[in-house]
Design an enzyme around this catalytic site. Structure first.
Site, PDB file in Angstrom:
ATOM      1  CE  LYS A 166      -2.280  -8.112   6.169  1.00 55.11           C
ATOM      2  NZ  LYS A 166      -1.401  -8.253   7.335  1.00 55.11           N
ATOM      3  CG  ASP A 220      -1.837  -7.380  -6.020  1.00 56.83           C
ATOM      4  OD1 ASP A 220      -1.810  -7.066  -4.808  1.00 56.83           O
ATOM      5  OD2 ASP A 220      -1.253  -8.392  -6.462  1.00 56.83           O
ATOM      6  N   GLY A 221      -4.022  -5.236  -4.050  1.00 54.36           N
ATOM      7  CA  GLY A 221      -5.038  -5.555  -3.042  1.00 54.36           C
ATOM      8  C   GLY A 221      -5.058  -7.027  -2.647  1.00 54.36           C
ATOM      9  CG  ASP A 278      -0.477  -4.489   9.802  1.00 52.78           C
ATOM     10  OD1 ASP A 278      -1.499  -5.208   9.825  1.00 52.78           O
ATOM     11  OD2 ASP A 278      -0.461  -3.361   9.297  1.00 52.78           O
ATOM     12  N   GLY A 306      -3.885   3.682   4.598  1.00 55.48           N
ATOM     13  CA  GLY A 306      -5.232   3.089   4.613  1.00 55.48           C
ATOM     14  C   GLY A 306      -5.202   1.628   4.191  1.00 55.48           C
ATOM     15  NE  ARG A 362      -4.313  -0.141  10.752  1.00 49.18           N
ATOM     16  CZ  ARG A 362      -3.697  -1.271  10.399  1.00 49.18           C
ATOM     17  NH1 ARG A 362      -2.379  -1.327  10.435  1.00 49.18           N
ATOM     18  NH2 ARG A 362      -4.376  -2.311   9.993  1.00 49.18           N
ATOM     19  CG  ASP A 381       1.713   2.152   8.627  1.00 48.55           C
ATOM     20  OD1 ASP A 381       2.815   2.667   8.899  1.00 48.55           O
ATOM     21  OD2 ASP A 381       1.584   1.226   7.820  1.00 48.55           O
ATOM     22  NE  ARG A 441      -1.235  -5.691   2.646  1.00 51.12           N
ATOM     23  CZ  ARG A 441      -0.139  -6.221   3.087  1.00 51.12           C
ATOM     24  NH1 ARG A 441       0.194  -7.411   2.683  1.00 51.12           N
ATOM     25  NH2 ARG A 441       0.659  -5.570   3.908  1.00 51.12           N
TER      26      ARG A 441
HETATM   27  P1  AMP Z   1       2.029  -2.912   5.559  1.00 53.23           P
HETATM   28  O1  AMP Z   1       3.153  -3.490   4.818  1.00 53.23           O
HETATM   29  O2  AMP Z   1       0.996  -3.900   5.961  1.00 53.23           O
HETATM   30  O3  AMP Z   1       2.402  -2.066   6.722  1.00 53.23           O
HETATM   31  O4  AMP Z   1       1.269  -1.954   4.487  1.00 53.23           O
HETATM   32  C1  AMP Z   1       1.617  -0.638   4.216  1.00 53.23           C
HETATM   33  C2  AMP Z   1       0.582  -0.041   3.307  1.00 53.23           C
HETATM   34  O5  AMP Z   1       0.654  -0.617   2.000  1.00 53.23           O
HETATM   35  C3  AMP Z   1      -0.858  -0.226   3.758  1.00 53.23           C
HETATM   36  O6  AMP Z   1      -1.585   0.920   3.402  1.00 53.23           O
HETATM   37  C4  AMP Z   1      -1.306  -1.424   2.964  1.00 53.23           C
HETATM   38  O7  AMP Z   1      -2.704  -1.477   2.799  1.00 53.23           O
HETATM   39  C5  AMP Z   1      -0.604  -1.169   1.623  1.00 53.23           C
HETATM   40  N1  AMP Z   1      -0.382  -2.417   0.868  1.00 53.23           N
HETATM   41  C6  AMP Z   1       0.486  -3.394   1.147  1.00 53.23           C
HETATM   42  N2  AMP Z   1       0.404  -4.391   0.243  1.00 53.23           N
HETATM   43  C7  AMP Z   1      -0.555  -4.052  -0.625  1.00 53.23           C
HETATM   44  C8  AMP Z   1      -1.120  -4.664  -1.799  1.00 53.23           C
HETATM   45  N3  AMP Z   1      -0.712  -5.857  -2.246  1.00 53.23           N
HETATM   46  N4  AMP Z   1      -2.096  -3.986  -2.443  1.00 53.23           N
HETATM   47  C9  AMP Z   1      -2.528  -2.788  -2.019  1.00 53.23           C
HETATM   48  N5  AMP Z   1      -2.042  -2.163  -0.927  1.00 53.23           N
HETATM   49  C10 AMP Z   1      -1.069  -2.777  -0.237  1.00 53.23           C
HETATM   50 MG    MG Z   2       0.414  -2.277   7.905  1.00 55.05          MG
END
Ligand code: AMP
Ligand code: MG
Length: 514
Positions: free
Chosen positions: A147, A159-160, A292, A124, A217, A282, A127
Site C-alpha cells: 500500500k 499519486d499512488g 482500511d 479500485g 469488499r 468500498d 495506491r
Molecule cells: P480510501 O480512503 O482508502 O477508502 O480510498 C478511497 C479511494 O481513493 C480508493 O480507490 C483508493 O485507492 C483511492 N486513493 C486514496 N488515496 C490515494 C492516492 N494517494 N493515490 C491514488 N489513489 C488513492
Molecule cells: Mg479504501
C-alpha cells in the site's frame, strides 16, 4: 493525455487496463530480480486467475532509497516467509516495490463503492498492489498487498503514494486490533521510500505491506453489479465463498454469513470504543475483517456522538451510528447480489431484505454478550441492557474515559474516573447486587473483566506522537508503542499507554489515510 478514468465507459476502461500494463515499463517484472534473492514467498495467486476484468495488471513503481521501519516477524513466520530474509536488502527491495519476488503476479483490484452515501462506479486500488496470495501454515489463504506503492490505472488524480503518518497509524492500529482479538487486516512490514510526498506539506513517503484474508469488499460486488456483469458476479461470489465461508450455499448463503460476520465485528468495535471513521462500502470487507484504517480512532472520553474523521462533517460514521452504517452497507451488498438470487426478482428482494434485517437481532445479541462480559456477568438477566446502559449514560454525562472506566471495574479504580463519584456509587451498588444474584464473587468477575476489557489501546495522542517522531527520523516511540500494544490485557501498570490524555493533548480530529 488520456481522459480521466471516470469519464470513460466500462468497456473502454477494461481495454485500457490491459494496455496500461503493457505500457508501464518502469514497473519491475519477475525478470528484474535482484541477484540471488534469498526471499522465498510461496505464492498461489487465485484472484489473478480470475478473468482480467477483475483487475489491472500493474507492478509497483520503484522508489529512491528504501529504509526499514518495521518487519512483523511472527506474522512472516505464519505465512511461511523467513523474517530474516525480509530484513535483508533483498527483502527491503521487495517491501518497497523495487523488486518482485518469484511467483508474484501483481495486480490492482477493481472495485466501486458508496462513499458517504454517494455512488462512485469506479474506485479500485489507486495506491495499492496485490503481490499475490499465500496459503499460510494453518491452511488459510492470505493476500499480501503493498500500500503506497505507486500509481495504477485506478489512481484518478492521486499519486499512488502514502506518507509515513498513515502507514504508521495503520501498522499500529491494525496490529493492536489483532492483539485485542478483533478480525482485521494485518501489517507485515513498513518501509520508508527516501522520497518526499506532497500533502498539506512535504512528508517522508512510506509503503505498508498489508496481509488480509482477501481484499474483497462490498464495493467489489457493486462494481460488477453496476456493469450488469452477472457472470463476473457469480465468479466473485464463488471466490468469496471459497475463501471466507466454505459450505455457504449460493448468494443467499454468502449474504447470510456476511451479515453475521459484520454484526459480530461491529459489536466488537463498539465494545472497545473503536471508531472506524470511513465505513464506505468500498471499506466494508465481505469476510468481516476490519479494513482500511484511515481516520480511525479509539475514543478517550465516552460520548456516543463522537466523530474523529475530518472528512465526516455530518457524523455519518459517528460511534453510535456504526451499526446503522453496517446495516446500510449490507443492504447495498444484498442489492448487488440480487442478479444471482433467481429469476423471480420480487421473491429475491423479499428474501434478501429478510437476510439483511437479521443484522439487527444478531448485532443486539453480540453487543449484549460483549458488554455483559465487560461487567463480568456470566449469566443473562432481562434487565442487563439497563444495567449496561446505566453505566454508559453515567460515562457519557461526565465524559469518563471509555477504556479506563471499564478496565477500572476490574482494577477497583472505576470510581476515580468520575468527576461526580456519587452517581457512580449508586450504579456500582446495583452492579454488585447483580453479581451477587448470580453468585459470582467480585474478584472472579474482575478477573474475567480484565480478560476482555483492555488496559492498553492505541491512544490517538500516542499514535500522533509516534508519527511526529518518525517524521523527524526517530522510530523509538513507534517501537515502544508497538511493544505495549501487543499485550493489551495484562499490561504493565506503569505503562504510559494506560493514561488518558490531558485535555490539551486530546486529539479531536483525525485525517484521511492518504
Ligand atoms: P480510501 O480512503 O482508502 O477508502 O480510498 C478511497 C479511494 O481513493 C480508493 O480507490 C483508493 O485507492 C483511492 N486513493 C486514496 N488515496 C490515494 C492516492 N494517494 N493515490 C491514488 N489513489 C488513492
Ligand atoms: Mg479504501
Amino acid at each position: 493525455m488520456a481522459p480521466p478514468l471516470a469519464a470513460r465507459t466500462a468497456k473502454s476502461l477494461l481495454k485500457d487496463f490491459g494496455k496500461s500494463f503493457a505500457q508501464n515499463s518502469s514497473s519491475p517484472r519477475p525478470s528484474d530480480y535482484l541477484g540471488d534473492i534469498m526471499l522465498h514467498i510461496p505464492f498461489d495467486n487465485s484472484y489473478a486467475r480470475l478473468p482480467d476484468r477483475f483487475y489491472a495488471r500493474q507492478g509497483p513503481t520503484p522508489v529512491a532509497t528504501p529504509g526499514p521501519i518495521a518487519v512483523n516477524a511472527p506474522l512472516a513466520a505464519e505465512l511461511g516467509i523467513d523474517p530474516q530474509a525480509l530484513t535483508a536488502p533483498e527483502g527491503l527491495a521487495v517491501l518497497a516495490g523495487n523488486a518482485l519476488p518469484e511467483g508474484a503476479d501483481p495486480i490492482a483490484q477493481a472495485y466501486a463503492g458508496h462513499q458517504f452515501g454517494g455512488w462512485s462506479p469506479q474506485l479500485g486500488d489507486g495506491r495499492a498492489i496485490l503481490l499475490g496470495e499465500v496459503v499460510d501454515r494453518e491452511g488459510r489463504r492470505r493476500d499480501i498487498q503493498l500500500k503506497g506503492s505507486g500509481p495504477t490505472p485506478f489512481s484518478r488524480r492521486g499519486d499512488g503514494r502514502a506518507w509515513v503518518g498513515p502507514v504508521i497509524r495503520e501498522y499500529l492500529v491494525s496490529e493492536a486490533m489483532h492483539a485485542l482479538g478483533v478480525p482485521t487486516t494485518r501489517a507485515l512490514a513498513a518501509v520508508t521510500t527516501g522520497e518526499r510526498i506532497q500533502r498539506e506539506r512535504a512528508f517522508p513517503g512510506a509503503v505498508l505491506t498489508r496481509v488480509a484474508s482477501s481484499h474483497i469488499r462490498v464495493g467489489t460486488f457493486q462494481y460488477f453489479a453496476a456493469r450488469e456483469d452477472t457472470e463476473a458476479l457469480r465468479l466473485l461470489a464463488d471466490h468469496a465463498i471459497a475463501r471466507h465461508y466454505p459450505g455457504a450455499e449460493g448468494a443467499m448463503g454468502l449474504l447470510d454469513r456476511a451479515v453475521a460476520a459484520q454484526a459480530a465485528l461491529i459489536a466488537q468495535w463498539m465494545s472497545l470504543g473503536f471508531i472506524h471513521g470511513v465505513m464506505n462500502t468500498d471499506n466494508s470487507h465481505v469476510g468481516g475483517e476490519t479494513i482500511d484504517y484511515g481516520p480511525c480512532a479509539f475514543m478517550d472520553g465516552y460520548h456516543p456522538d463522537t466523530v474523529f474523521s475530518s472528512i465526516d462533517q455530518q457524523g455519518r460514521y459517528a460511534y453510535s451510528n456504526q451499526p446503522n452504517a453496517g446495516l446500510w452497507n449490507l443492504a447495498q451488498f444484498a442489492s448487488a447480489l440480487l442478479p444471482l438470487m433467481g429469476a423471480d426478482t420480487n421473491a429475491a428482494i423479499e428474501a434478501a431484505t429478510e437476510a439483511v434485517y437479521r443484522f439487527e437481532p444478531l448485532y443486539q445479541t453480540e453487543w449484549l454478550s460483549r458488554f455483559r462480559a465487560k461487567l463480568g456477568l456470566a449469566t443473562a438477566e432481562e434487565d442487563d441492557p439497563q444495567l449496561i446502559d446505566g453505566f454508559l449514560t453515567l460515562m457519557a454525562g461526565q465524559e469518563a474515559d471509555f477504556t479506563r472506566s471499564f478496565r477500572g471495574l476490574a482494577e477497583g479504580t472505576a470510581r476515580a474516573e468520575f468527576a461526580d463519584p456519587a452517581a457512580y456509587d449508586a450504579w456500582e451498588a446495583s452492579w454488585h447486587d447483580r453479581l451477587a444474584r448470580e453468585g459470582r464473587p467480585l474478584a472472579e468477575a474482575q478477573a474475567a473483566i480484565a480478560r476482555v476489557s483492555p488496559a492498553i489501546i492505541p491512544r490517538n495522542h500516542r499514535v500522533e506522537e509516534a508519527i511526529q517522531a518518525a517524521v523527524g527520523g526517530d522510530l523509538g516511540p513507534f517501537e515502544a508503542l508497538h511493544v505495549a500494544l501487543a499485550q493489551p490485557f495484562d499490561a504493565d501498570p506503569a505503562s504510559p499507554c494506560r493514561a488518558a490524555p490531558a485535555p490539551d493533548q486530546r486529539v479531536l480530529r483525525t485525517f484521511c489515510g492518504t
